[in-house]
Enzyme design. Structure first.
Site, mmCIF file in Angstrom:
data_model
loop_
_atom_site.group_PDB
_atom_site.id
_atom_site.type_symbol
_atom_site.label_atom_id
_atom_site.label_comp_id
_atom_site.label_asym_id
_atom_site.label_seq_id
_atom_site.Cartn_x
_atom_site.Cartn_y
_atom_site.Cartn_z
ATOM 1 N NE ARG A 15 -2.245 -1.241 3.416
ATOM 2 C CZ ARG A 15 -2.771 -1.429 4.906
ATOM 3 N NH1 ARG A 15 -3.883 -0.955 4.930
ATOM 4 N NH2 ARG A 15 -1.949 -1.761 5.953
ATOM 5 C CG HIS A 158 -0.557 2.980 13.328
ATOM 6 N ND1 HIS A 158 0.051 3.539 14.645
ATOM 7 C CD2 HIS A 158 0.070 3.843 12.407
ATOM 8 C CE1 HIS A 158 0.981 4.480 14.279
ATOM 9 N NE2 HIS A 158 0.818 4.700 12.875
ATOM 10 C CG HIS A 159 -2.973 -0.110 9.183
ATOM 11 N ND1 HIS A 159 -2.229 -1.199 9.160
ATOM 12 C CD2 HIS A 159 -2.102 0.937 8.908
ATOM 13 C CE1 HIS A 159 -1.151 -1.015 8.845
ATOM 14 N NE2 HIS A 159 -0.952 0.281 8.837
ATOM 15 C CE LYS A 162 3.041 1.210 13.314
ATOM 16 N NZ LYS A 162 3.990 1.047 12.255
ATOM 17 N N GLY A 168 6.851 3.501 15.220
ATOM 18 C CA GLY A 168 7.998 4.561 15.156
ATOM 19 C C GLY A 168 7.752 5.902 15.522
ATOM 20 C CB THR A 169 4.942 8.152 14.970
ATOM 21 O OG1 THR A 169 5.091 8.019 13.492
ATOM 22 C CG2 THR A 169 4.689 9.658 15.173
#
Length: 271
Positions: A15, A158-159, A162, A168-169
């Site tokens: 994606r 997140h989706h 993951k 990481g953020t």
């Protein structure tokens, strides 16, 4: 060459890979010159445009990363840790700028990327968006301004696909908060509390990961004290924000000295 840097996208079928391909092709400052997939993938040997359901574009998907990198000035890589480490060595050999958005990298992985950066430009960030990097700066400043009466909690969403947590953020934000407090994140990190954990320790930084649906990426940094809370938030609703940042990084890296950089360097936000 047209005077614009040629870019290769790794993990082309994913994606993020397809979003990066579309972003490079739409840019008037860069040119798509290659696409890489793993050996045995059914896209290998086929025209990239037709693989993506459109007209042929004259770019053939390959599993020979070094050959592709040798024809490019930059590589954008949002794949997996093992692949990224391999690509880092190959990009360094080709002297191509290596833009890394891969997360979940181990300390050993990072050491190998650091070694590659002695020979070529590496731009690595847990998040490539302008908004997130501004949030990182704000998190550091707020953490520096508030004492340990304010507990710090980082919540990321997140989706369902993951595979790593915290994101990481979230770790970027945690590092920023720890730097603001003048402490090591490793010494104060609390992750995934469960069961009878006891009271929260003062000065610790908590992480919480939510996975579900198609959430692109939401991050909150909460500073909670008795009587009040301050929350800093970033919401990404479209992966294109990461793709645009990555392409910006690939262009920015042209002509820079070998070394490891991040999006703060790219965006001129380094203090």
């Amino acid at each position: 060459m047209t005077g614009k840097p040629g870019i290769v996208i790794t993990g082309a079928s994913g994606r993020m890979g397809q979003m990066l391909i579309e972003t490079v092709r739409a840019s008037d400052k860069a040119e798509l010159v290659g696409a890489v997939e793993r050996k045995g993938h059914d896209w290998v040997g086929r025209d990239l445009g037709s693989c993506m359901g459109g007209a042929e574009i004259g770019v053939t998907v390959t599993d020979d990363a070094l050959e592709a990198f040798s024809r490019a000035q930059a590589v954008i890589d949002f794949t997996a840790p093992a692949a990224t480490v391999e690509f880092a060595a190959l990009a360094a050999q080709a002297r191509a700028v290596h833009v890394i958005g891969t997360t979940g990298l181990s300390q050993d992985d990072l050491a190998k990327i650091e070694a590659a950066a002695r020979h070529a430009v590496v731009v690595r960030a847990g998040n490539m968006s302008l908004g997130v990097n501004l949030l990182v700066q704000l998190t550091r400043q707020v953490a520096a301004a508030l004492d340990e009466d304010y507990d710090i909690e980082i919540i990321e969403q997140h989706h369902r696909h993951k595979v790593d947590a915290p994101s990481g953020t979230a770790l970027m934000l945690g590092e920023a908060a720890a730097a603001g407090r003048g402490v090591s994140l490793a010494a104060v990190s609390d992750r995934g509390r469960d069961g009878i954990t006891g009271a929260r320790e003062a000065g610790h930084i908590g992480f919480h990961a939510i996975r579900g649906g198609d959430i692109v990426g939401d991050h909150d940094v909460m500073f909670a004290a008795d009587g009040e809370r301050i929350t800093l938030r970033h919401v990404a609703s479209d992966r294109s924000v990461f793709a645009r940042g990555a392409v910006k990084a690939a262009i920015w890296g042209q002509g820079k000295k070998p070394g490891e950089y991040d999006m703060m360097d790219v965006l001129g936000l380094k203090t």
